[in-house]
Design an enzyme around this catalytic site. Structure first.
Site, PDB file in Angstrom:
ATOM      1  N   LYS A 197       1.234  -1.096  -0.443  1.00  0.00           N
ATOM      2  CA  LYS A 197       0.035  -0.074   0.170  1.00  0.00           C
ATOM      3  C   LYS A 197       1.003   1.560  -0.496  1.00  0.00           C
ATOM      4  O   LYS A 197       1.552   1.829   0.858  1.00  0.00           O
ATOM      5  CB  LYS A 197      -0.822   0.000   1.715  1.00  0.00           C
ATOM      6  CG  LYS A 197      -1.634   0.868   1.234  1.00  0.00           C
ATOM      7  CD  LYS A 197      -2.706   1.517   2.392  1.00  0.00           C
ATOM      8  CE  LYS A 197      -3.076   2.337   2.950  1.00  0.00           C
ATOM      9  NZ  LYS A 197      -4.415   2.392   3.731  1.00  0.00           N
ATOM     10  N   HIS A 216      -6.177   1.846  14.484  1.00  0.00           N
ATOM     11  CA  HIS A 216      -6.502   0.741  14.355  1.00  0.00           C
ATOM     12  C   HIS A 216      -4.763   0.261  14.885  1.00  0.00           C
ATOM     13  O   HIS A 216      -3.787   0.571  14.880  1.00  0.00           O
ATOM     14  CB  HIS A 216      -6.369   0.396  12.516  1.00  0.00           C
ATOM     15  CG  HIS A 216      -5.334   1.379  12.029  1.00  0.00           C
ATOM     16  ND1 HIS A 216      -4.765   2.650  11.806  1.00  0.00           N
ATOM     17  CD2 HIS A 216      -4.345   0.179  10.893  1.00  0.00           C
ATOM     18  CE1 HIS A 216      -3.693   2.421  11.245  1.00  0.00           C
ATOM     19  NE2 HIS A 216      -3.867   0.671  10.980  1.00  0.00           N
ATOM     20  N   ASP A 218      -3.263  -3.820  12.700  1.00  0.00           N
ATOM     21  CA  ASP A 218      -3.226  -4.118  11.341  1.00  0.00           C
ATOM     22  C   ASP A 218      -3.377  -5.235  10.783  1.00  0.00           C
ATOM     23  O   ASP A 218      -4.050  -6.608  12.447  1.00  0.00           O
ATOM     24  CB  ASP A 218      -1.659  -4.023  10.759  1.00  0.00           C
ATOM     25  CG  ASP A 218      -1.458  -2.627  10.453  1.00  0.00           C
ATOM     26  OD1 ASP A 218      -1.864  -1.984  10.071  1.00  0.00           O
ATOM     27  OD2 ASP A 218       0.319  -2.477  10.210  1.00  0.00           O
ATOM     28  N   HIS A 272      -1.803   2.162  16.377  1.00  0.00           N
ATOM     29  CA  HIS A 272      -0.991   3.603  15.732  1.00  0.00           C
ATOM     30  C   HIS A 272      -1.683   3.967  14.931  1.00  0.00           C
ATOM     31  O   HIS A 272      -3.041   3.373  14.702  1.00  0.00           O
ATOM     32  CB  HIS A 272       0.032   2.509  15.085  1.00  0.00           C
ATOM     33  CG  HIS A 272      -0.493   1.499  13.820  1.00  0.00           C
ATOM     34  ND1 HIS A 272      -0.783   0.514  14.298  1.00  0.00           N
ATOM     35  CD2 HIS A 272      -0.297   1.891  12.246  1.00  0.00           C
ATOM     36  CE1 HIS A 272      -0.198  -0.153  13.006  1.00  0.00           C
ATOM     37  NE2 HIS A 272      -0.957   0.630  11.838  1.00  0.00           N
TER      38      HIS A 272
END
Length: 330
Positions: A197, A216, A218, A272
């Site tokens: 990404k 969030h 991962d 994070h």
């Protein structure tokens, strides 16, 4: 869909209301401005036993660490960054050629919004997703043909990434008391998907009110991230949000949800978020190491005992992703 890059070009002073976060998220109120705790830096050239212990300590406490002496040439990383910047500097029409299919469940391609937001707020970021490994999952329809060396630079980085992934997985497996290959096998083995990404965070008129990506963890097993020099990554620790310092030529490693699940909670998926900058464009290049959608992931059987019962459900990774992106309880 309106892209954030276009919004940034048209609003020089005021931030559109859909980008203004609630006060309990706004960086002006939530960023800790004192001395930040040190994010562990792990030298991949240290003796094997020390390396396993260093990685174990970082993964059980913060779930994030930076690695140096990782073996990927600076030129290879520089070329990856160069073609990513060049793509986002193209005219809008050229970027839209790679736009993700709105009818598809796949995240691949050029886009803006990724998942539901409880308050319908937007992140100050555009992105490009490309699966870069294994060959069976690559869909070149969503790979930019301009810049012309995008494919070469991206595939070269992917080749160098293999040994880094294998070394990380071996050390993390040994840290749990498993055999060296068991952890990687549990999250997909040779079918492990490398999902690149590219995040593009343009200059923002009110970075104190906005976030690039909200808080969030991962959904991957592991994330390996190349940052640029513009500060933006923050981690949550002891009730505060702290900046993660930029170290030239280091890679940032995130423990993701699947390793937390596999380790039955021993390893911690790092919580994070990303902030943005008023003057400068921030970019990052995370690669998410994800199990194939059909693979069932759960606590590793060898880690389950009478005293250590399963803390997580075992489910197909594809189902896990669907629930997470749609804010459905797991």
């Amino acid at each position: 869909m309106q892209r954030v890059q276009d919004v940034a070009s048209s609003c020089k002073e005021e931030l559109p209301p859909e980008f203004i976060r609630s006060e309990d998220e706004q960086p002006r109120f939530t960023t800790f401005h004192g001395r930040s705790p040190e994010v562990p830096v792990v030298d991949l050239c240290q003796p094997p036993e020390d390396l396993v212990q260093s990685m174990f300590n970082a993964s059980t406490k913060l779930g994030l660490f930076q690695i140096v002496n990782h073996g990927i040439p600076n030129e290879v990383i520089g070329n990856l960054q160069k073609v990513g910047r060049q793509f986002f500097e193209l005219d809008k029409e050229e970027k839209e050629v790679c736009a993700k299919d709105p009818e598809s469940k796949s995240v691949e391609g050029y886009g803006t919004k990724l998942q539901k937001d409880a308050q319908d707020r937007k992140g100050w970021v555009d992105h490009l997703f490309n699966k870069i490994w294994p060959p069976s999952v690559i869909d070149y329809r969503f790979w930019p043909k301009n810049p012309p060396d995008y494919r070469e630079a991206t595939e070269e980085y992917g080749k160098h990434l293999h040994e880094v992934v294998n070394k990380l997985m071996r050390c993390l497996s040994l840290g749990l008391g498993l055999e060296a290959e068991e952890l990687k096998t549990a999250v997909g083995g040779e079918e492990l998907v490398y999902n690149l990404k590219i995040n593009y965070y343009p200059p923002c008129p009110r970075p104190d009110l906005a976030l690039g990506v909200p808080a969030h963890t991962d959904l991957s097993a592991l994330t390996i991230l190349v940052p640029n020099e513009v500060q933006g990554l923050q981690v949550f620790q002891d009730g505060n949000w702290y900046d993660v310092s930029y170290i030239p030529n280091a890679l940032i490693i995130h423990i993701g949800d699947q390793l937390e699940i596999c380790s039955n909670g021993t390893y911690k998926a790092v919580f994070h978020r990303t902030t943005v900058n008023k003057e400068k464009t921030r970019m990052s290049w995370p690669v998410f190491m994800e199990p194939p959608p059909h693979l069932e992931v759960g606590p590793h059987p060898k880690l389950i005992t009478q005293q250590n019962q399963p803390k997580y459900k075992t489910k197909k990774f594809g189902d896990y992703v669907y629930c997470k992106l749609n804010k459905i309880p797991q």
